[in-house]
Design a protein around this motif. Structure first.
Motif, PDB file in Angstrom:
ATOM      1  N   VAL A 246       0.805  -1.306   0.204  1.00  0.00           N
ATOM      2  CA  VAL A 246      -0.203  -0.349   0.392  1.00  0.00           C
ATOM      3  C   VAL A 246       1.010   1.432   0.061  1.00  0.00           C
ATOM      4  CG1 VAL A 246      -1.721   1.186   1.500  1.00  0.00           C
ATOM      5  CG2 VAL A 246      -2.134  -1.209   1.392  1.00  0.00           C
ATOM      6  N   GLU A 247       0.390   2.421  -0.608  1.00  0.00           N
ATOM      7  CA  GLU A 247       0.909   3.300  -0.741  1.00  0.00           C
ATOM      8  C   GLU A 247       0.176   4.911   0.268  1.00  0.00           C
ATOM      9  OE1 GLU A 247       3.818   4.633  -4.270  1.00  0.00           O
ATOM     10  OE2 GLU A 247       2.420   6.571  -4.527  1.00  0.00           O
ATOM     11  N   GLY A 248       1.680   5.466   0.684  1.00  0.00           N
ATOM     12  CA  GLY A 248       0.477   6.004   1.648  1.00  0.00           C
ATOM     13  C   GLY A 248       1.080   7.907   1.443  1.00  0.00           C
ATOM     14  N   ARG A 249       0.580   8.697   2.148  1.00  0.00           N
ATOM     15  CA  ARG A 249       1.352   9.633   1.758  1.00  0.00           C
ATOM     16  C   ARG A 249       1.408  10.763   2.840  1.00  0.00           C
ATOM     17  NH1 ARG A 249       2.647  11.141  -3.866  1.00  0.00           N
ATOM     18  NH2 ARG A 249       1.063  10.525  -4.869  1.00  0.00           N
ATOM     19  N   GLY A 250       2.745  11.613   3.417  1.00  0.00           N
ATOM     20  CA  GLY A 250       3.266  12.294   4.421  1.00  0.00           C
ATOM     21  C   GLY A 250       3.852  13.766   4.673  1.00  0.00           C
ATOM     22  N   GLN A 251       3.990  13.635   5.715  1.00  0.00           N
ATOM     23  CA  GLN A 251       5.363  14.791   5.736  1.00  0.00           C
ATOM     24  C   GLN A 251       5.819  15.065   6.757  1.00  0.00           C
ATOM     25  OE1 GLN A 251       3.287  18.739   5.499  1.00  0.00           O
ATOM     26  NE2 GLN A 251       4.075  19.182   7.569  1.00  0.00           N
ATOM     27  N   THR A 252       7.213  15.029   7.129  1.00  0.00           N
ATOM     28  CA  THR A 252       8.261  14.684   8.387  1.00  0.00           C
ATOM     29  C   THR A 252       7.697  16.026   8.836  1.00  0.00           C
ATOM     30  OG1 THR A 252       9.893  16.418   6.767  1.00  0.00           O
ATOM     31  CG2 THR A 252      10.350  14.242   7.110  1.00  0.00           C
ATOM     32  N   GLU A 253       8.455  16.101   9.598  1.00  0.00           N
ATOM     33  CA  GLU A 253       7.799  17.099  10.948  1.00  0.00           C
ATOM     34  C   GLU A 253       9.386  17.043  11.689  1.00  0.00           C
ATOM     35  OE1 GLU A 253       5.003  19.248  11.935  1.00  0.00           O
ATOM     36  OE2 GLU A 253       3.746  16.785  10.360  1.00  0.00           O
ATOM     37  N   ASN A 254      10.455  16.283  11.605  1.00  0.00           N
ATOM     38  CA  ASN A 254      11.886  16.671  11.694  1.00  0.00           C
ATOM     39  C   ASN A 254      12.350  15.573  11.423  1.00  0.00           C
ATOM     40  OD1 ASN A 254      11.874  14.661  14.138  1.00  0.00           O
ATOM     41  ND2 ASN A 254      10.684  16.530  15.687  1.00  0.00           N
ATOM     42  N   LEU A 255      13.536  16.099  11.234  1.00  0.00           N
ATOM     43  CA  LEU A 255      14.424  14.603  11.294  1.00  0.00           C
ATOM     44  C   LEU A 255      16.192  14.831  11.468  1.00  0.00           C
ATOM     45  CD1 LEU A 255      15.166  15.867   7.029  1.00  0.00           C
ATOM     46  CD2 LEU A 255      14.087  13.152   8.105  1.00  0.00           C
ATOM     47  N   SER A 256      16.587  13.591  11.884  1.00  0.00           N
ATOM     48  CA  SER A 256      17.688  13.567  11.977  1.00  0.00           C
ATOM     49  C   SER A 256      18.914  12.514  11.844  1.00  0.00           C
ATOM     50  CB  SER A 256      17.404  13.204  13.898  1.00  0.00           C
ATOM     51  OG  SER A 256      17.623  12.099  13.728  1.00  0.00           O
ATOM     52  N   GLU A 257      19.690  12.205  11.939  1.00  0.00           N
ATOM     53  CA  GLU A 257      20.960  11.115  11.367  1.00  0.00           C
ATOM     54  C   GLU A 257      20.324  10.173  11.628  1.00  0.00           C
ATOM     55  OE1 GLU A 257      24.303  11.642  12.779  1.00  0.00           O
ATOM     56  OE2 GLU A 257      24.710  13.641  11.224  1.00  0.00           O
ATOM     57  N   ARG A 258      19.117   9.824  12.849  1.00  0.00           N
ATOM     58  CA  ARG A 258      18.973   8.242  12.843  1.00  0.00           C
ATOM     59  C   ARG A 258      16.941   7.932  12.583  1.00  0.00           C
ATOM     60  NH1 ARG A 258      20.696   5.766  18.045  1.00  0.00           N
ATOM     61  NH2 ARG A 258      19.460   4.286  17.077  1.00  0.00           N
ATOM     62  N   GLY A 259      16.459   9.352  12.162  1.00  0.00           N
ATOM     63  CA  GLY A 259      15.307   9.222  11.931  1.00  0.00           C
ATOM     64  C   GLY A 259      14.443  10.096  11.738  1.00  0.00           C
ATOM     65  N   ALA A 260      13.045   9.923  11.780  1.00  0.00           N
ATOM     66  CA  ALA A 260      11.760  11.090  11.580  1.00  0.00           C
ATOM     67  C   ALA A 260      10.933  11.235  12.202  1.00  0.00           C
ATOM     68  CB  ALA A 260      11.569  11.320  10.053  1.00  0.00           C
ATOM     69  N   MET A 261      10.284  12.239  12.114  1.00  0.00           N
ATOM     70  CA  MET A 261       8.734  12.200  13.099  1.00  0.00           C
ATOM     71  C   MET A 261       7.986  13.078  11.821  1.00  0.00           C
ATOM     72  SD  MET A 261       7.113  13.919  16.444  1.00  0.00           S
ATOM     73  CE  MET A 261       7.086  15.713  16.000  1.00  0.00           C
ATOM     74  N   ALA A 262       7.086  12.046  11.669  1.00  0.00           N
ATOM     75  CA  ALA A 262       6.332  12.435  10.635  1.00  0.00           C
ATOM     76  C   ALA A 262       5.080  11.734  10.472  1.00  0.00           C
ATOM     77  CB  ALA A 262       6.947  11.064   9.102  1.00  0.00           C
ATOM     78  N   SER A 263       3.841  12.511   9.824  1.00  0.00           N
ATOM     79  CA  SER A 263       2.586  12.452   9.770  1.00  0.00           C
ATOM     80  C   SER A 263       2.251  12.031   8.724  1.00  0.00           C
ATOM     81  CB  SER A 263       2.479  14.061   9.962  1.00  0.00           C
ATOM     82  OG  SER A 263       0.400  14.278   9.673  1.00  0.00           O
ATOM     83  N   ILE A 264       1.900  10.697   8.644  1.00  0.00           N
ATOM     84  CA  ILE A 264       1.481   9.848   7.651  1.00  0.00           C
ATOM     85  C   ILE A 264       0.029   9.563   7.800  1.00  0.00           C
ATOM     86  CG2 ILE A 264       2.657   7.613   7.409  1.00  0.00           C
ATOM     87  CD1 ILE A 264       5.022   8.045   7.960  1.00  0.00           C
ATOM     88  N   ASP A 265      -0.835   9.748   6.008  1.00  0.00           N
ATOM     89  CA  ASP A 265      -1.037   9.208   5.638  1.00  0.00           C
ATOM     90  C   ASP A 265      -1.904   8.079   5.193  1.00  0.00           C
ATOM     91  OD1 ASP A 265      -4.148   8.684   5.161  1.00  0.00           O
ATOM     92  OD2 ASP A 265      -4.403  10.885   4.537  1.00  0.00           O
ATOM     93  N   VAL A 266      -1.697   6.950   5.385  1.00  0.00           N
ATOM     94  CA  VAL A 266      -1.769   5.316   4.839  1.00  0.00           C
ATOM     95  C   VAL A 266      -2.523   4.276   5.237  1.00  0.00           C
ATOM     96  CG1 VAL A 266      -0.459   4.628   6.376  1.00  0.00           C
ATOM     97  CG2 VAL A 266       0.108   3.898   4.208  1.00  0.00           C
ATOM     98  N   ASP A 267      -3.532   3.919   5.509  1.00  0.00           N
ATOM     99  CA  ASP A 267      -4.620   2.846   5.509  1.00  0.00           C
ATOM    100  C   ASP A 267      -4.435   1.949   5.041  1.00  0.00           C
ATOM    101  OD1 ASP A 267      -7.094   1.937   6.157  1.00  0.00           O
ATOM    102  OD2 ASP A 267      -8.192   2.647   4.638  1.00  0.00           O
ATOM    103  N   PRO A 268      -4.205   0.841   6.005  1.00  0.00           N
ATOM    104  CA  PRO A 268      -4.270   0.845   7.465  1.00  0.00           C
ATOM    105  C   PRO A 268      -2.634   1.345   8.058  1.00  0.00           C
ATOM    106  CG  PRO A 268      -3.440  -1.769   6.944  1.00  0.00           C
ATOM    107  CD  PRO A 268      -3.581  -1.004   5.571  1.00  0.00           C
ATOM    108  N   ALA A 269      -3.286   2.027   9.083  1.00  0.00           N
ATOM    109  CA  ALA A 269      -2.749   2.847   9.777  1.00  0.00           C
ATOM    110  C   ALA A 269      -1.367   1.521   9.927  1.00  0.00           C
ATOM    111  CB  ALA A 269      -3.326   3.543  10.851  1.00  0.00           C
ATOM    112  N   LEU A 270      -0.159   2.258  10.570  1.00  0.00           N
ATOM    113  CA  LEU A 270       0.780   2.255  10.322  1.00  0.00           C
ATOM    114  C   LEU A 270       1.188   1.691  12.300  1.00  0.00           C
ATOM    115  CD1 LEU A 270       3.837   4.381   8.353  1.00  0.00           C
ATOM    116  CD2 LEU A 270       2.987   2.089   8.383  1.00  0.00           C
TER     117      LEU A 270
END
Length: 112
Positions: free
Chosen positions: A23-47
């Motif tokens: 399944v493909e969804g869309r979203g946007q990052t809220e922040n990034l680091s070298e190890r990861g990210a916080m993101a707002s993601i819209d995908v069904d079913p939810a992660l």
């Protein structure tokens, strides 16, 4: 509880394409680091925590960078808000971009 983060995070809003279980969804990052990210993601079913996903991150001036990640947490308060940990190895292009943002600031970091 003490904040156990060891990497600097940069507040940036970059468009994402998320792929999980066919399944493909869309979203946007809220922040990034070298190890990861916080993101707002819209995908069904939810992660869910523990899910393994593929991300395409649109980096301004650099095009799209693909990275594998695992879901560390999902918010019970903000639907779609997700904590992600990048799976190693991370592309040199993404690491270099994050390092540049940390060093120079984020004035031009908005992806929209």
């Amino acid at each position: 509880m003490a904040d156990q983060r060891t990497r600097l995070r940069v507040a940036v809003h970059y468009r994402l394409i998320v792929r999980h279980a066919g399944v493909e969804g869309r979203g946007q990052t809220e922040n990034l680091s070298e190890r990861g990210a916080m993101a707002s993601i819209d995908v069904d079913p939810a992660l869910c925590a523990g899910d393994h996903i593929e991300l395409d991150i649109e980096l301004p001036g650099h095009g799209t960078v693909s990275v594998a990640a695992s879901v560390r947490w999902t918010s019970t308060v903000l639907p779609g808000m997700t904590g992600l940990e990048f799976t190693q190895p991370i592309s040199a292009e993404l690491l270099g971009h994050i390092a540049e943002l940390v060093t120079t600031g984020v004035d031009e970091a908005e992806g929209f």
